[in-house]
Design an enzyme around this catalytic site. Structure first.
Site, PDB file in Angstrom:
ATOM      1  N   GLU A   1      55.532  -1.949  46.586  1.00 30.52           N
ATOM      2  CA  GLU A   1      54.655  -0.813  46.312  1.00 30.52           C
ATOM      3  C   GLU A   1      53.420  -0.941  47.173  1.00 30.52           C
ATOM      4  O   GLU A   1      52.863  -2.034  47.307  1.00 30.52           O
ATOM      5  CB  GLU A   1      54.284  -0.758  44.828  1.00 30.52           C
ATOM      6  CG  GLU A   1      55.489  -0.482  43.935  1.00 30.52           C
ATOM      7  CD  GLU A   1      55.130  -0.378  42.462  1.00 30.52           C
ATOM      8  OE1 GLU A   1      55.691   0.493  41.781  1.00 30.52           O
ATOM      9  OE2 GLU A   1      54.296  -1.173  41.993  1.00 30.52           O
TER      10      GLU A   1
ATOM     11  N   GLU B   1      58.962  -4.461  39.516  1.00 31.72           N
ATOM     12  CA  GLU B   1      57.806  -5.360  39.657  1.00 31.72           C
ATOM     13  C   GLU B   1      57.667  -6.043  38.316  1.00 31.72           C
ATOM     14  O   GLU B   1      57.201  -5.444  37.342  1.00 31.72           O
ATOM     15  CB  GLU B   1      56.560  -4.548  40.035  1.00 31.72           C
ATOM     16  CG  GLU B   1      55.449  -5.406  40.624  1.00 31.72           C
ATOM     17  CD  GLU B   1      54.488  -5.896  39.567  1.00 31.72           C
ATOM     18  OE1 GLU B   1      54.626  -7.083  39.171  1.00 31.72           O
ATOM     19  OE2 GLU B   1      53.634  -5.134  39.130  1.00 31.72           O
TER      20      GLU B   1
ATOM     21  N   CYS C   1      49.984  -9.610  36.133  1.00 32.12           N
ATOM     22  CA  CYS C   1      51.135 -10.374  36.622  1.00 32.12           C
ATOM     23  C   CYS C   1      50.755 -11.241  37.818  1.00 32.12           C
ATOM     24  O   CYS C   1      51.432 -12.222  38.115  1.00 32.12           O
ATOM     25  CB  CYS C   1      52.285  -9.440  36.975  1.00 32.12           C
ATOM     26  SG  CYS C   1      51.820  -8.119  38.104  1.00 32.12           S
TER      27      CYS C   1
ATOM     28  N   ASN D   1      48.549  -2.711  31.306  1.00 33.15           N
ATOM     29  CA  ASN D   1      47.386  -3.500  31.721  1.00 33.15           C
ATOM     30  C   ASN D   1      46.534  -2.856  32.815  1.00 33.15           C
ATOM     31  O   ASN D   1      45.336  -3.145  32.916  1.00 33.15           O
ATOM     32  CB  ASN D   1      47.801  -4.909  32.137  1.00 33.15           C
ATOM     33  CG  ASN D   1      48.890  -4.934  33.181  1.00 33.15           C
ATOM     34  OD1 ASN D   1      49.549  -3.933  33.430  1.00 33.15           O
ATOM     35  ND2 ASN D   1      49.088  -6.080  33.794  1.00 33.15           N
TER      36      ASN D   1
END
Length: 496
Positions: free
Chosen positions: A471, A263, A297, A164
């Protein structure tokens, strides 16, 4: 003569590497296997690229292992300068990267340019962080030792990125690994590998040594990455993707006690209180929901609105969604591109259909768009009943289900009623309320009167089944460093 869009597309695609990057060389897959990369707006093939085999995956890890020792000793400043050159190159070629992402992923070019800016910032941020892997020196409490701690690169890493955000998800993992002195095997998503292919060449051109980054695009993810995860030479895996896949990877990683960063999925609540600035809340909702057509997300997945302003908010939100224009991302007037594939579009429609059958009221949209490509109408659903699937499953599409609450406690209870804990958004004019709610929400990211909060300088990650590790920010570098302690005899002992 000004090149047409079609000419620009062909010229760009001609520059994208179509082979595997192993040990600094672009080469065919073992056996010559290939696969097609599709334009989700048309269903047509963009490029045919090498399809890595398990043997290719092993060769990539071999190259990373061979390069690790010398790369780990490279001066931090040199690693930082490579990242800075890569930042400059990506920024200079922003139009190319934006067009490529639009072609293979579907997002509008204007939005893709925003991703280029965001993704490039990880290169700039970690170019500056590369020289800040600090240790410490101190006396032990009893004074008999000196405590020296050093930060060392974890070692060869397997990086698995989703489809994505093809550039940003790559830079968010690759940049800190380079800064820390780790070598890498990158496995990009098979749906959108082209951006990673082009970015890998940019890094090579920026001076990244052979074998530091290896790229194995493949349609057989498990067969290629499975043996690598079980290989005791691999030191870390960083994965962005679905929670079910993350669980399987964690189970596999446990066999060699592999260091992991995960993640995973999200089910972000978007809370609108009765004192909120409704115009600002609607703008925030558009940003939080429609970024990447809802295929994020961090996308707002559930809209929890105070009963007193629910009708006003819903009407204004639906009007904004209705005004969006669907189309191929390369068209200047497009606001909303296609979903990534037919399976994703069909899942979105299944969730919408089930919600409507359960009593939800479509204020706008509610069906796939007609014509070629995998488009879905921007949709707002009011009066979504509690317990409906659409409130518990990650939608990953341009659909906004709205439900109401009556007080803070109910809002928090509804927001936390999920296995996920990645992002949440709160709109209120009362800063104390915002902070109070924020402290109670079980999430790793909180947008307070803001619909988009991701930033290279901030730690990104979730709690509960949304994953582990961070991150970005100073925390992002630590994910690729291990700490070594050296106990030194008391230098004053012979002075007694």
């Amino acid at each position: 003569m000004v090149a047409t869009i079609a000419d620009r597309e062909k010229e760009l695609l001609d520059r994208v590497p179509t082979e595997l990057l192993i040990g600094g060389q672009w080469r065919e897959a073992t056996g010559g296997a290939t696969f097609d990369v599709e334009d989700p707006a048309t269903g047509r093939t963009l490029l045919t690229i090498a399809d890595a085999s398990p043997e290719d995956g092993k060769a990539a890890l071999d190259a990373a292992v061979a390069a690790q020792e010398s790369w780990g000793r490279t001066a931090p400043r040199e690693r930082g300068e490579i990242l800075r050159r890569a930042f400059d190159a990506v920024t200079a070629r922003a139009d190319e990267f934006a067009l490529l992402m639009s072609l293979e992923m579907g997002k509008p070019v204007a939005e893709a340019k925003g991703e280029v800016t965001y993704g490039a910032e990880f290169l700039r941020w970690f170019s500056e962080e590369a020289v800040r892997a600090f240790g410490r020196y101190s006396s032990s409490p009893e004074g008999k030792l000196r405590v020296l701690t050093m930060k060392k690169p974890v070692g060869p890493c397997l990086l698995i990125t989703p489809w994505n955000f093809p550039l940003a998800m790559a830079t968010r993992k690759i940049a800190p690994a380079i800064a820390a002195g780790c070598t890498m095997v990158l496995k990009p998503a098979a749906l959108t590998p082209l951006t990673s292919q082009l970015f890998a060449q940019v890094l090579m051109d920026a001076g990244l040594p052979e074998g530091v980054l290896n790229v194995v695009s493949t349609t057989s993810a498990g067969k290629v990455t499975g043996p690598l995860i079980k290989d005791d030479r691999l030191r870390k895996i960083s994965f962005t993707g679905s929670t079910p896949v993350g669980r399987r990877l964690l189970a596999d990683a446990s066999e060699t006690v592999l260091r992991t960063s995960m993640e995973l999925g999200g089910n972000a609540p978007f809370l609108v209180f009765e004192d909120a600035d409704i115009d600002a809340a609607v703008e925030g909702a558009m940003a939080a929901k429609m970024r990447n057509m809802g295929e994020a997300c961090t996308a707002a997945n559930r809209f929890l609105v105070h009963r007193d302003v629910a009708e006003q908010f819903s009407a204004a939100f639906a009007e904004k969604m209705k005004a969006l224009k669907l189309g191929r991302g390369t068209e200047e007037t497009t606001n909303v591109g296609p979903l990534i594939d037919a399976k994703s579009r069909d899942k979105v429609h299944e969730l919408v259909t089930a919600a409507v059958q359960d009593g939800a009221k479509p204020l706008v949209g509610g069906a796939p768009a007609e014509g070629e490509g995998y488009f879905y109408q921007p949709t707002v659903l009011a009066d979504v009943p509690a317990g409906n699937r659409i409130l518990s499953e990650e939608i990953f599409g341009p659909v906004a289900p709205i439900t109401v609450f009556d007080d803070e406690n109910e809002a928090v209870r509804l927001a936390n009623a999920t296995e996920y804990g990645l992002a949440a958004y709160v709109f209120t004019k009362d800063i104390n309320r915002g902070l109070r709610i924020g402290e109670r929400l079980e999430v790793g990211l909180l947008g307070l009167n803001a619909g988009v909060i991701s930033n290279a300088a901030a730690p990104f990650g979730g709690v509960k089944q949304s994953g582990m590790g961070r991150e970005g920010g100073t925390e992002g570098l630590s994910e690729y460093l291990s700490t070594q302690y050296v106990g030194i005899a008391d230098p004053w002992a012979d002075q007694a």
